[in-house]
Design a protein around this motif. Structure first.
Motif, PDB file in Angstrom:
ATOM      1  N   ASP A  25       3.029 -11.090  10.624  1.00 34.14           N
ATOM      2  CA  ASP A  25       3.413 -11.109   9.211  1.00 34.14           C
ATOM      3  C   ASP A  25       2.263 -10.678   8.308  1.00 34.14           C
ATOM      4  N   SER A  26       1.068 -11.159   8.591  1.00 30.58           N
ATOM      5  CA  SER A  26      -0.088 -10.796   7.776  1.00 30.58           C
ATOM      6  C   SER A  26      -0.385  -9.306   7.856  1.00 30.58           C
ATOM      7  N   LEU A  27      -0.399  -8.778   9.067  1.00 25.78           N
ATOM      8  CA  LEU A  27      -0.663  -7.344   9.233  1.00 25.78           C
ATOM      9  C   LEU A  27       0.431  -6.505   8.583  1.00 25.78           C
ATOM     10  N   THR A  28       1.670  -6.907   8.775  1.00 29.00           N
ATOM     11  CA  THR A  28       2.779  -6.172   8.166  1.00 29.00           C
ATOM     12  C   THR A  28       2.651  -6.149   6.655  1.00 29.00           C
ATOM     13  N   SER A  29       2.321  -7.292   6.089  1.00 27.71           N
ATOM     14  CA  SER A  29       2.159  -7.380   4.638  1.00 27.71           C
ATOM     15  C   SER A  29       1.059  -6.453   4.133  1.00 27.71           C
ATOM     16  N   LEU A  34      -0.577  -1.239   1.716  1.00 31.51           N
ATOM     17  CA  LEU A  34      -1.299   0.025   1.829  1.00 31.51           C
ATOM     18  C   LEU A  34      -0.337   1.199   1.694  1.00 31.51           C
ATOM     19  N   TYR A  35       0.799   1.094   2.315  1.00 35.32           N
ATOM     20  CA  TYR A  35       1.802   2.159   2.261  1.00 35.32           C
ATOM     21  C   TYR A  35       2.282   2.386   0.829  1.00 35.32           C
ATOM     22  N   GLU A  36       2.430   1.298   0.077  1.00 33.35           N
ATOM     23  CA  GLU A  36       2.954   1.387  -1.287  1.00 33.35           C
ATOM     24  C   GLU A  36       1.912   1.812  -2.317  1.00 33.35           C
ATOM     25  N   GLN A  37       0.673   1.938  -1.934  1.00 32.62           N
ATOM     26  CA  GLN A  37      -0.367   2.393  -2.861  1.00 32.62           C
ATOM     27  C   GLN A  37      -0.077   3.827  -3.285  1.00 32.62           C
TER      28      GLN A  37
END
Length: 106
Positions: A25-29, A34-37
């Motif tokens: 969950d932490s890594l996914t978050s 990062l993807y949404e930057q």
């Protein structure tokens, strides 16, 4: 073929462990963030470390904490010295003969 199954079993066990402990969950978050930057950071690894909390304390934080430690050590030393003095005074008062005007009557 048996070696392949053992390997898959270990992977599945490890995957469940990572899910159970919140790592997935932490890594996914962090990866979603990062993807949404809009503008990707120049160093993706530093971004991940920063958002996972793996970045060491900043220099001002470290300096402030170090100063607090030094202040507390000095205060502790002063209190230890005061405690030593007070213990010595108590010992002197215990063994000091009673004064003539306020002494206990025998």
């Amino acid at each position: 073929m048996a070696h392949y199954r053992a390997s898959d079993s270990k992977r599945e066990h490890f995957r469940r462990y990572l899910e159970k402990t919140g790592v997935v969950d932490s890594l996914t978050s962090v990866f979603v963030s990062l993807y949404e930057q809009q503008e990707k950071p120049p160093n993706a690894l530093e971004y991940v470390k920063e958002h996972l909390g793996a970045v060491p304390l900043t220099s001002p934080d470290t300096e402030a904490l170090q100063q607090e430690v030094n202040d507390l050590r000095q205060r502790c030393a002063c209190l230890e010295e005061e405690n030593k003095d007070l213990k010595a005074r108590v010992c002197l008062l215990r063994y000091e003969p009673a004064s003539e005007d306020g002494g206990a009557a025998n």
